[in-house]
Design a protein around this motif. Structure first.
Motif, PDB file in Angstrom:
ATOM      1  N   ILE A  86       2.322   0.223   1.546  1.00 50.44           N
ATOM      2  CA  ILE A  86       2.519   1.635   1.884  1.00 50.44           C
ATOM      3  C   ILE A  86       1.426   2.486   1.242  1.00 50.44           C
ATOM      4  CG2 ILE A  86       4.076   3.608   1.588  1.00 50.44           C
ATOM      5  CD1 ILE A  86       6.400   1.624   1.763  1.00 50.44           C
ATOM      6  N   ILE A  87       1.139   2.199  -0.041  1.00 53.81           N
ATOM      7  CA  ILE A  87       0.075   2.940  -0.733  1.00 53.81           C
ATOM      8  C   ILE A  87      -1.262   2.745  -0.030  1.00 53.81           C
ATOM      9  CG2 ILE A  87      -1.253   3.067  -2.886  1.00 53.81           C
ATOM     10  CD1 ILE A  87       1.328   2.347  -4.375  1.00 53.81           C
ATOM     11  N   TYR A  88      -1.518   1.489   0.375  1.00 55.54           N
ATOM     12  CA  TYR A  88      -2.775   1.182   1.062  1.00 55.54           C
ATOM     13  C   TYR A  88      -2.861   1.954   2.391  1.00 55.54           C
ATOM     14  CZ  TYR A  88      -6.528  -1.552   3.178  1.00 55.54           C
ATOM     15  OH  TYR A  88      -7.715  -1.937   3.772  1.00 55.54           O
ATOM     16  N   ASP A 130     -12.648   5.853   2.886  1.00 53.73           N
ATOM     17  CA  ASP A 130     -13.679   5.354   1.988  1.00 53.73           C
ATOM     18  C   ASP A 130     -13.264   5.443   0.520  1.00 53.73           C
ATOM     19  OD1 ASP A 130     -15.328   4.897   4.186  1.00 53.73           O
ATOM     20  OD2 ASP A 130     -16.134   6.957   4.117  1.00 53.73           O
ATOM     21  N   SER A 131     -11.983   5.621   0.279  1.00 50.09           N
ATOM     22  CA  SER A 131     -11.509   5.803  -1.094  1.00 50.09           C
ATOM     23  C   SER A 131     -11.647   4.517  -1.909  1.00 50.09           C
ATOM     24  CB  SER A 131     -10.044   6.248  -1.083  1.00 50.09           C
ATOM     25  OG  SER A 131      -9.527   6.271  -2.398  1.00 50.09           O
ATOM     26  N   LEU A 141      -8.598   2.028  -1.970  1.00 47.61           N
ATOM     27  CA  LEU A 141      -8.486   0.934  -0.998  1.00 47.61           C
ATOM     28  C   LEU A 141      -9.142  -0.344  -1.523  1.00 47.61           C
ATOM     29  CD1 LEU A 141      -9.250   2.854   2.328  1.00 47.61           C
ATOM     30  CD2 LEU A 141      -7.028   2.183   1.412  1.00 47.61           C
ATOM     31  N   ASN A 142     -10.310  -0.193  -2.136  1.00 46.83           N
ATOM     32  CA  ASN A 142     -10.999  -1.358  -2.678  1.00 46.83           C
ATOM     33  C   ASN A 142     -10.213  -2.024  -3.807  1.00 46.83           C
ATOM     34  OD1 ASN A 142     -13.144  -0.898  -0.909  1.00 46.83           O
ATOM     35  ND2 ASN A 142     -14.176   0.481  -2.366  1.00 46.83           N
ATOM     36  N   TYR A 143      -9.416  -1.225  -4.516  1.00 44.88           N
ATOM     37  CA  TYR A 143      -8.615  -1.770  -5.620  1.00 44.88           C
ATOM     38  C   TYR A 143      -7.324  -2.420  -5.111  1.00 44.88           C
ATOM     39  CZ  TYR A 143      -5.865  -1.947  -9.923  1.00 44.88           C
ATOM     40  OH  TYR A 143      -5.091  -2.370 -10.973  1.00 44.88           O
TER      41      TYR A 143
END
Length: 305
Positions: free
Chosen positions: A126-128, A137-138, A141-143
């Motif tokens: 949900i957070i993703y 581009d946050s 998302l990569n984390y």
């Protein structure tokens, strides 16, 4: 006097008789009948000196007294063996209860952790999704992206139809890996395997613990291996386990002869296994190949319909 001497010699020859732990009541229980017979014999002899014509009757009384004396000693020894068997049964029940409680706690903890992992993964998803909508581009998302692909607990290595068995084997497999032991398993569907979860836990945990300990004693890690086979057919369940050993294993009358360095817990572990198998009428064999230094255990367990 002969009976008295035999009783004393038999008492000294008993391996389970511990002199340091005995009290005067134990000695009295063992020596009561021989001493009583000796006293009666002396009294009979005095009566015989006074009335020699009663010799035949006195001799008959002496023979009857001796016979019942021997029977009484045999009965006391039989009761002693029954008491020892009762003590072993109490220890077996206690061990099964502890194993059951331990496995129930492990299953509950595993299930709870799995549930938390599943919820955690859902929350991350949900957070993703929210982060992707707000800012594609946050750095969030990569984390989060790699966390969605990770598990908090290792996946069960087996699926036998018995949840407790899968968890137990996964646990023992991880112990084997940590100690550089090759753990091979050939397992079928164990849903109908003729042992309850509690009994199966006791049998497998004791056999595997003994195998793991035996492998850990081997200095060459390349020689450490365990092979476990389990399957169920229409009429019976089959279990086979083999592992190499660092020291020779002596087997007598299908029982492992404990060495001087063997712990009491180790002996009771195997007693628990054989007691459970004997209770359901299973056929089992302990075997040891001294040339290959290979220990094996095989069992055939009947399925009751």
């Amino acid at each position: 006097m002969e009976l008295l001497i035999v009783a004393i010699v038999g008492l000294l020859a008993k391996k389970r008789f511990q002199f340091k732990n005995t009290i005067w009541q134990d000695w009295l229980r063992v020596m009561l009948f021989p001493l009583t017979t000796t006293f009666c014999s002396v009294m009979f002899f005095q009566i015989y000196e006074i009335e020699s014509s009663a010799g035949t009757e006195l001799l008959l009384c002496e023979i009857v007294l001796l016979f019942f004396d021997v029977m009484a000693i045999w009965l006391l020894d039989y009761m002693d063996q029954q008491q020892a068997a009762l003590q072993d049964n109490i220890i077996l029940k206690r061990s099964i209860k502890q194993e059951k409680e331990s496995m129930e706690a492990l299953v509950e903890a595993y299930s709870d952790q799995r549930r938390k992992t599943h919820d955690f993964q859902n929350q991350l998803a949900i957070i993703y999704g929210l982060a992707q909508q707000e800012s594609p581009d946050s750095q969030v998302l990569n984390y989060v992206r790699p966390l969605l692909k990770k598990e908090m607990l290792p996946t069960l290595i087996t699926k036998t139809g018995r949840n407790v068995v899968d968890i137990l084997l996964t646990q023992k497999y991880s112990v084997a890996i940590k100690n550089q032991i090759l753990f091979q398993m050939q397992l079928g569907d164990l849903s109908d395997f003729p042992l309850s979860d509690e009994e199966l836990i006791v049998v497998l945990s004791n056999l595997l613990d003994n195998a793991l300990n035996a492998c850990m004693d081997i200095s060459n890690s390349k020689e450490r291996r365990i092979l476990l086979k389990m399957r169920t057919k229409e009429a019976a369940g089959f279990l086979y386990l083999e592992n190499p050993t660092a020291h020779n294993v002596e087997i007598l009358d299908n029982k492992i002869v404990p060495s001087k360095t063997t712990s009491i817990e180790h002996g009771y572990g195997l007693k628990n296994v054989t007691a459970i198998l004997d209770n359901i009428g299973a056929l089992y064999v302990f075997d040891y190949n001294s040339q290959k230094k290979l220990f094996s255990f095989s069992a055939q367990l009947p399925i009751s319909h």
